[in-house]
Design a protein around this motif. Structure first.
Motif, PDB file in Angstrom:
ATOM      1  N   LEU A  33       0.747  -1.118   0.097  1.00  0.00           N
ATOM      2  CA  LEU A  33       0.009   0.038   0.053  1.00  0.00           C
ATOM      3  C   LEU A  33       0.698   1.325   0.104  1.00  0.00           C
ATOM      4  O   LEU A  33       1.894   1.320   0.756  1.00  0.00           O
ATOM      5  CB  LEU A  33      -0.869  -0.022   1.240  1.00  0.00           C
ATOM      6  N   GLN A  34       0.597   2.336  -0.705  1.00  0.00           N
ATOM      7  CA  GLN A  34       1.151   3.366  -0.852  1.00  0.00           C
ATOM      8  C   GLN A  34       0.682   4.400   0.146  1.00  0.00           C
ATOM      9  O   GLN A  34      -0.533   5.306  -0.093  1.00  0.00           O
ATOM     10  CB  GLN A  34       1.003   4.056  -2.137  1.00  0.00           C
ATOM     11  N   ILE A  35       0.921   4.383   1.281  1.00  0.00           N
ATOM     12  CA  ILE A  35       0.282   5.235   2.446  1.00  0.00           C
ATOM     13  C   ILE A  35       1.475   5.923   3.060  1.00  0.00           C
ATOM     14  O   ILE A  35       2.728   5.885   2.866  1.00  0.00           O
ATOM     15  CB  ILE A  35      -0.362   4.262   3.549  1.00  0.00           C
ATOM     16  N   ASP A  36       1.393   6.725   4.363  1.00  0.00           N
ATOM     17  CA  ASP A  36       1.943   7.478   5.020  1.00  0.00           C
ATOM     18  C   ASP A  36       3.073   6.876   5.546  1.00  0.00           C
ATOM     19  O   ASP A  36       2.789   5.698   6.073  1.00  0.00           O
ATOM     20  CB  ASP A  36       1.379   8.608   5.963  1.00  0.00           C
ATOM     21  N   ASN A  37       4.382   7.155   5.475  1.00  0.00           N
ATOM     22  CA  ASN A  37       5.517   6.390   6.003  1.00  0.00           C
ATOM     23  C   ASN A  37       5.303   5.958   7.563  1.00  0.00           C
ATOM     24  O   ASN A  37       5.807   4.710   8.064  1.00  0.00           O
ATOM     25  CB  ASN A  37       6.779   6.992   5.782  1.00  0.00           C
ATOM     26  N   SER A  38       4.690   6.960   8.343  1.00  0.00           N
ATOM     27  CA  SER A  38       4.534   6.770   9.816  1.00  0.00           C
ATOM     28  C   SER A  38       3.650   5.381   9.933  1.00  0.00           C
ATOM     29  O   SER A  38       3.484   4.779  11.105  1.00  0.00           O
ATOM     30  CB  SER A  38       3.991   7.951  10.464  1.00  0.00           C
ATOM     31  N   GLN A  39       2.967   5.261   9.122  1.00  0.00           N
ATOM     32  CA  GLN A  39       1.866   4.037   9.246  1.00  0.00           C
ATOM     33  C   GLN A  39       2.335   2.882   8.637  1.00  0.00           C
ATOM     34  O   GLN A  39       1.449   1.658   8.467  1.00  0.00           O
ATOM     35  CB  GLN A  39       0.342   4.552   8.547  1.00  0.00           C
ATOM     36  N   ASP A  40       3.548   2.733   8.189  1.00  0.00           N
ATOM     37  CA  ASP A  40       4.060   1.521   7.327  1.00  0.00           C
ATOM     38  C   ASP A  40       4.113   0.217   8.134  1.00  0.00           C
ATOM     39  O   ASP A  40       4.166  -1.019   7.640  1.00  0.00           O
ATOM     40  CB  ASP A  40       5.361   1.895   6.852  1.00  0.00           C
ATOM     41  N   GLY A  41       4.354   0.603   9.674  1.00  0.00           N
ATOM     42  CA  GLY A  41       4.455  -0.664  10.343  1.00  0.00           C
ATOM     43  C   GLY A  41       5.721  -1.327  10.637  1.00  0.00           C
ATOM     44  O   GLY A  41       5.661  -2.673  10.877  1.00  0.00           O
ATOM     45  N   ALA A  42       6.745  -0.852  10.026  1.00  0.00           N
ATOM     46  CA  ALA A  42       8.188  -1.534  10.196  1.00  0.00           C
ATOM     47  C   ALA A  42       8.699  -1.567  11.553  1.00  0.00           C
ATOM     48  O   ALA A  42       9.169  -0.046  11.723  1.00  0.00           O
ATOM     49  CB  ALA A  42       9.118  -0.938   9.147  1.00  0.00           C
ATOM     50  N   ALA A  43       8.677  -2.287  12.393  1.00  0.00           N
ATOM     51  CA  ALA A  43       8.949  -2.258  13.561  1.00  0.00           C
ATOM     52  C   ALA A  43      10.423  -1.938  13.711  1.00  0.00           C
ATOM     53  O   ALA A  43      11.316  -2.359  13.024  1.00  0.00           O
ATOM     54  CB  ALA A  43       8.885  -3.573  14.414  1.00  0.00           C
TER      55      ALA A  43
END
Ligand SMILES: [Cu+2]
Length: 388
Positions: free
Chosen positions: A175-185
Motif C-alpha cells: 500500500l502507498q500510505i504515509d511512512n509513519s503508518q508503514d508498520g516496520a518495527a
C-alpha cells in the motif's frame, strides 16, 4: 642354451620368479593383522558413530535420509542463528473450533466518519486437518486473519491489541500510505509490546487490487506461524466482473512431535505441512462453478516458500500482479504461475468442461501431509468442481 640360462637368471634376480621369496608364516601374520584392523575399525565406528534408525525416520515404508521431522527433531530446542528453537507455547492458548475458517470479512464501527477495525494478534490452537493442530500466531483467532475489504478513499483505523507473548507490528503490504503508518518495527515505529495497544490510521489509496497485511517484527518466526491476512482494495463503485472470487493464501508449517515451529528454509527447518487459507487438503475448500462461469483466484505469497501453482484442464490469464492490473494485450496465458513470498497474482479463467479439476502446487512434496498423500493429494491442493 647359454642365452636361455642367462634369461632365467635375470628373471630370478628381478623378482619375477614364480616362487615366493617371503615365508608363508609372514603372509599369514600380515593377513591376520589386516583383518584385525578392519574389524577394529567397524567396532569403533559402531561405538562412536550413529548408524541407528531413529523413530520417525521411516515414513510409510520410505526412508527419509536427512529430511522431514526425523532430522529436525534433533534441532528442536537447540539454538540456531540466534533463535531458540522452541515449539510455540500453547499452554495458555484457546482452541479454535475445528470448522473455523480464516478470511472472514472483518466488521467495522463508524467513528466520526472513520471506519474502525480491531485486530488482536494472539496464539491459538488451529486445526489444519481434523487430526493435526498447530500452535499458530493469529489475528483474531483465525489463520489467515480476517479479510479486510476496503474502499478507495475511505479513512480507516486499526486498533491493534497485542496479546502475543512477544512484541509485534502490522505492515500493510504493497500500500502507498504515509511512512509513519508503514508498520516496520524499529524503523517507522516502536514494536507493540505484549499487552500494549497501537492504532494505525490512513486513507485507502486509489489502487484497487489484491494486497495483504502481516507482522513486521521477527517476521521469519511470526509470519511463518500465521500472522497475515488478505487485504482487498475495491473501487468506489465496484462492478462484479467474475462469478466466483477466491482468495488463496499459502503457508508452510513445521510440526515435530506435536510441537509447532516456524518453517525456515535457511535454518534447515523444512516444512512438513502446507495450507491454503489455513487448511491442508482434503480440508481445503472446493470451488464449485458451472461451465461458462468466470473464476478469479487471488494468489497471495503469504508464506516463506515459492509455490508453482498449477491448474488442470485449462490455462488461466494473469490479469493483475502485486495489485497492479496487467493491460489486456500483455496478459500471459499460463497453466502454472510461480508465487513467491510477498507476491500476488490475480488469475482468471472461464470454466471449460465438467469434472473435478485439480489446482495445486507443483513441488510435489507440497501436496503431501507430512509426506503422505490422502484422497489424491494433500497440503497445497484444492478441487475446482465444474458442473454442467
Ligand atoms: Cu509449493
Amino acid at each position: 642354451m647359454e642365452d636361455m640360462d642367462k634369461d632365467k637368471a635375470t628373471h630370478a634376480e628381478m623378482g619375477h620368479d614364480m616362487q615366493p621369496r617371503v615365508p608363508r608364516a609372514q603372509i599369514v601374520l600380515v593377513t591376520l593383522l589386516t583383518l584385525g584392523m578392519l574389524a577394529a575399525g567397524i567396532l569403533i565406528a559402531g561405538w562412536f558413530g550413529d548408524f541407528s534408525m531413529h523413530a520417525g525416520t521411516v515414513m510409510e515404508g520410505h526412508t527419509m535420509p536427512g529430511t522431514s521431522s526425523s532430522s529436525m527433531a534433533g534441532m528442536a530446542g537447540s539454538s540456531m542463528g540466534g533463535h531458540e528453537m522452541q515449539p510455540v507455547d500453547v499452554s495458555q492458548a484457546p482452541t479454535a473450533p475445528i470448522f473455523a475458517r480464516g478470511n472472514q470479512p472483518l466488521e467495522f464501527t463508524l467513528v466520526n466518519g472513520v471506519k474502525e477495525y480491531h485486530l488482536t494478534p494472539q496464539v491459538v490452537l488451529w486445526s489444519i486437518l481434523p487430526t493435526v493442530q498447530v500452535g499458530a500466531y493469529s489475528y483474531n483467532g483465525t489463520v489467515p486473519g480476517p479479510m479486510l475489504r476496503l474502499t478507495v478513499g475511505d479513512r480507516v483505523r486499526f486498533v491493534v491489541k497485542n496479546e502475543l507473548p512477544e512484541p509485534t507490528s502490522i505492515h500493510w503490504h504493497g500500500l502507498q500510505i504515509d511512512n509513519s503508518q508503514d508498520g516496520a518495527a524499529d524503523v517507522t515505529q516502536k514494536p507493540i509490546e505484549p499487552g500494549e495497544t497501537f492504532t494505525y490510521e490512513w486513507t485507502v489509496p486509489p489502487t484497487p487490487g489484491t494486497y495483504f497485511y502481516h507482522t513486521h517484527f521477527n517476521g521469519d518466526r511470526q509470519q511463518a506461524l500465521g500472522l497475515y491476512g488478505l487485504l482487498e482494495i475495491e473501487p468506489q463503485n465496484p462492478v462484479p466482473t467474475v462469478d466466483v472470487d477466491v482468495p488463496i493464501l499459502l503457508q508452510e508449517w513445521t510440526v515435530i512431535n506435536g510441537g509447532t515451529f516456524p518453517a525456515m528454509d535457511f535454518a534447515g527447518m523444512q516444512p512438513n505441512f502446507f495450507t491454503i487459507n489455513g487448511k491442508s487438503y482434503p480440508e481445503t475448500e472446493t470451488i464449485n462453478v458451472k461451465v461458462g462461469q468466470k473464476v478469479r483466484l487471488r494468489l497471495v505469497g503469504s508464506g516463506q516458500f515459492i509455490h508453482p501453482m498449477h491448474l488442470h484442464g485449462q490455462p488461466f490469464r494473469i490479469v493483475a500482479t502485486d495489485g497492479n492490473p496487467v493491460p489486456e494485450g500483455a496478459q500471459l496465458l499460463k497453466d502454472t504461475v510461480l508465487v513467491g513470498p510477498g507476491e500476488r497474482y490475480d488469475v482468471e479463467f472461464v470454466a471449460r468442461a465438467p469434472g473435478k479439476w485439480l489446482f495445486h502446487c507443483h513441488i510435489n512434496h507440497h501436496i503431501t501431509n507430512d509426506g503422505v498423500e490422502e484422497q489424491g493429494g494433500g497440503g497445497l491442493t484444492m478441487i475446482v468442481n465444474i458442473q454442467e
